[in-house]
Scaffold this motif. Structure first.
Motif, PDB file in Angstrom:
ATOM      1  N   LEU A   1      -2.490  -1.208  -9.171  1.00 32.98           N
ATOM      2  CA  LEU A   1      -3.320  -2.402  -8.972  1.00 32.98           C
ATOM      3  C   LEU A   1      -2.490  -3.588  -8.490  1.00 32.98           C
ATOM      4  N   TYR A   2      -1.236  -3.662  -8.937  1.00 34.07           N
ATOM      5  CA  TYR A   2      -0.372  -4.731  -8.435  1.00 34.07           C
ATOM      6  C   TYR A   2      -0.104  -4.552  -6.948  1.00 34.07           C
ATOM      7  N   GLY A   3       0.064  -3.300  -6.504  1.00 36.11           N
ATOM      8  CA  GLY A   3       0.226  -3.053  -5.075  1.00 36.11           C
ATOM      9  C   GLY A   3      -0.994  -3.473  -4.285  1.00 36.11           C
ATOM     10  N   VAL A   4      -2.187  -3.161  -4.789  1.00 33.69           N
ATOM     11  CA  VAL A   4      -3.418  -3.598  -4.120  1.00 33.69           C
ATOM     12  C   VAL A   4      -3.478  -5.121  -4.077  1.00 33.69           C
ATOM     13  N   TYR A   5      -3.105  -5.764  -5.167  1.00 35.58           N
ATOM     14  CA  TYR A   5      -3.157  -7.230  -5.245  1.00 35.58           C
ATOM     15  C   TYR A   5      -2.218  -7.863  -4.219  1.00 35.58           C
ATOM     16  N   THR A   6      -1.015  -7.336  -4.068  1.00 31.45           N
ATOM     17  CA  THR A   6      -0.076  -7.929  -3.111  1.00 31.45           C
ATOM     18  C   THR A   6      -0.581  -7.790  -1.675  1.00 31.45           C
ATOM     19  N   HIS A   7      -1.250  -6.702  -1.370  1.00 32.95           N
ATOM     20  CA  HIS A   7      -1.797  -6.541  -0.013  1.00 32.95           C
ATOM     21  C   HIS A   7      -2.975  -7.477   0.220  1.00 32.95           C
ATOM     22  N   VAL A   8      -3.862  -7.579  -0.752  1.00 33.69           N
ATOM     23  CA  VAL A   8      -5.047  -8.427  -0.583  1.00 33.69           C
ATOM     24  C   VAL A   8      -4.653  -9.889  -0.458  1.00 33.69           C
ATOM     25  N   ASN A   9      -3.576 -10.297  -1.109  1.00 30.40           N
ATOM     26  CA  ASN A   9      -3.139 -11.692  -1.053  1.00 30.40           C
ATOM     27  C   ASN A   9      -2.112 -11.940   0.049  1.00 30.40           C
ATOM     28  N   ASN A  10      -1.786 -10.933   0.823  1.00 30.79           N
ATOM     29  CA  ASN A  10      -0.928 -11.091   2.005  1.00 30.79           C
ATOM     30  C   ASN A  10      -1.536 -10.252   3.134  1.00 30.79           C
ATOM     31  N   TYR A  11      -2.753 -10.617   3.489  1.00 38.44           N
ATOM     32  CA  TYR A  11      -3.589  -9.789   4.363  1.00 38.44           C
ATOM     33  C   TYR A  11      -3.347 -10.162   5.820  1.00 38.44           C
TER      34      TYR A  11
END
Length: 521
Positions: free
Chosen positions: A110-120
């Motif tokens: 989930l942290y990996g998903v979060y980093t992508h969504v916040n650096n899109y």
């Protein structure tokens, strides 16, 4: 990774915003009759917010690492020791071990998903990356739920046996969905990185390599099949026509289309009693079940179809990776391929190996508290436990293979970049995304309403418009011509594929206009 920390406040997509005028000096912000207090310079405030956010993420990451490390290094051994001292049965170890490893794996993913969504910064690629990263949470949660059900079956709950088909079916469906998205990711990368259709990029790349090696161009444009039975019955797929890409795409889409149907058959058969789900008192019925009855059951045929389509899809995925390997090197493909195919293919053969071991040594079931007559529950519980344990390793592998740092903001640094429609689109998108990201953080810090720009990267986590349309088209093709292989199926270009998502439809046309109205793709 916050490349938007610069003072650029332009809005290339001309999207209206509630914060179009920066607040500077000692101005007071009034909202709903309440004074929020004097504002500070936007640039200074945003720099403070960016630093605070970076520190918060770092602290959160280290808190998780320490907590997970203590749980794995101290908590799990202490729990196992207490069970051993109390002479607990083998199955008593399965749930605490599985819950510990699954609980450690899900936050990593989930942290990996979060980093992508916040650096899109590169949505046409990251939309597929986030879908792939969801694979570990889905597998971990489904395996843990299935384990609980199998343990209840061992305790005598005959009804729970039917429900074990649901988590397994959901896991299989997401597996096919992940394979399809990884194929989309590779095709899209070729188009975005090289600025042309995937067919053209593959053909020119192979031709250039063969010319450098003084080889036969016509022979190199034919991709041979490396393994049987394809080598025996199929002619090489050619790169100088839509055949190669169309065949690979069709094979992967076929898997993503058929797997949900097979999963539905699994579930219906389980609840209808069509997959030999007998209660513990039905040993006589189990003895009377003939081989013919087992082969004629709908679930057996569904498994046979799913098994063959899955193997064909994995073969098409591997063949495409083999042909495009050199062209995919800039995206570091080896770790990505191992992370995806290892989880899909490795766990499949692991289950086959466990089945073979239990078949050869039926007495192993008694070590997990099962009876000699029914080892199904013990077998299912062991499979789910191994799956939960392995999810932590795969979560770390996914985090290493798909970091957000590989998808930085795109900027036009040369005239050649401006001539590339994908690069110019992504540069315009980066300007727009940086502005909206900045305005949202400033508004949140000052207690203002969120800018009504209609944009949310998180929407792509649940938007499967492209997959739904592609699988629906494949299903219609199977219904009208089930025996005809689609040789001329063409993959939609990267931006066109992204435009089919609701987020893409909202932003892509404006981004193209801001980039100078490049040719529609």
């Amino acid at each position: 990774m916050d490349d938007d920390a610069s003072g650029d406040t332009t809005n290339p997509l001309n999207v209206e915003s509630n914060l179009t005028e920066p607040l500077t000096g000692a101005d007071e912000v009034v909202l709903d009759g309440r004074t929020r207090g004097p504002s500070v310079d936007d640039d200074a405030l945003y720099a403070v917010l960016s630093r605070r956010r970076a520190v918060g993420l770092m602290v959160t990451r280290w808190i998780y690492v320490c907590s997970a490390g203590l749980a794995l290094a101290l908590g799990l051994p202490a729990m196992i020791y207490s069970l051993a001292v109390s002479d607990a049965e083998g199955r008593a170890y399965l749930l605490p071990v599985s819950a510990t490893f699954a609980g450690a794996a899900v936050p990593v993913a989930l942290y990996g998903v979060y980093t992508h969504v916040n650096n899109y910064w590169r949505p046409v690629l990251q939309v597929y990356v986030t879908r792939i990263l969801w694979m570990v949470p889905v597998y971990a949660v489904c395996s843990l739920a299935e384990l609980v059900l199998w343990l209840e079956v061992e305790q005598g709950c005959g009804e729970c046996r039917r429900w074990t088909a649901v988590p397994g079916a959901l896991r299989d469906c997401y597996e096919s969905y992940t394979v399809l998205n990884f194929f989309y990711f590779m095709v899209t990368f070729l188009e975005v990185h090289y600025g042309g259709a995937a067919e053209k990029v593959l053909r020119e790349g192979i031709t250039k390599n063969s010319s450098a090696d003084d080889g036969d161009d016509d022979e190199d444009l034919a991709v041979p099949h490396p393994c049987p039975p394809y080598r025996w019955f199929c002619s090489p797929w050619r790169l100088d026509s839509p055949e190669f890409l169309g065949q690979c795409r069709y094979g992967v889409l076929l898997y993503a289309t058929i797997m949900p149907l097979c999963a539905a058959v699994y579930i219906v058969s389980a609840f209808a009693g069509g997959n030999n789900n007998y209660d513990d008192d039905d040993a006589a019925d189990r003895d009377e079940a003939s081989l013919y009855g087992a082969l004629a059951s709908p679930s057996s045929w569904a498994y046979f179809v799913a098994f063959n389509t899955a193997n064909h899809a994995i073969y098409c995925l591997g063949l495409f990776f083999y042909a495009a390997h050199d062209l995919l090197l800039p995206c570091h493909p080896h770790g990505k391929f191992v992370a995806v195919k290892g989880l899909v293919f490795g766990t499949f053969f692991q289950d086959l190996g466990i089945d073979a071991v239990f078949y050869c040594s039926p007495g192993l079931a008694t070590k997990f508290g099962a009876t000699q007559d029914d080892a199904t529950a013990a077998l299912g519980a062991l499979k789910c436990t191994l799956m939960c344990v392995e999810m932590l390793a795969f979560a770390l592998l996914h985090a290493h293979a798909f970091p957000a740092s590989q998808y930085p903001r795109v900027r036009l640094e040369s005239p050649e970049d401006a001539e590339n429609p994908s690069t110019s689109w992504l540069a315009a998108w980066g300007d727009y995304y940086a502005q909206q990201k900045r305005e949202r953080r400033l508004a949140r810090a000052r207690g203002l309403p969120r800018p009504n720009d209609g944009f949310s990267p998180a929407a792509t986590l649940f938007d499967v418009t492209d997959v739904r349309r592609d699988t629906a088209a494949t299903a219609r093709g199977l219904a009208t011509a089930p025996l005809r292989v689609v040789r001329n199926a063409r993959s939609a270009p990267a931006l066109a594929q992204f435009n089919r998502l609701s987020l893409g439809r909202m932003t892509a046309q404006a981004a193209q206009r801001a980039a100078g109205s490049p040719r529609a793709v």
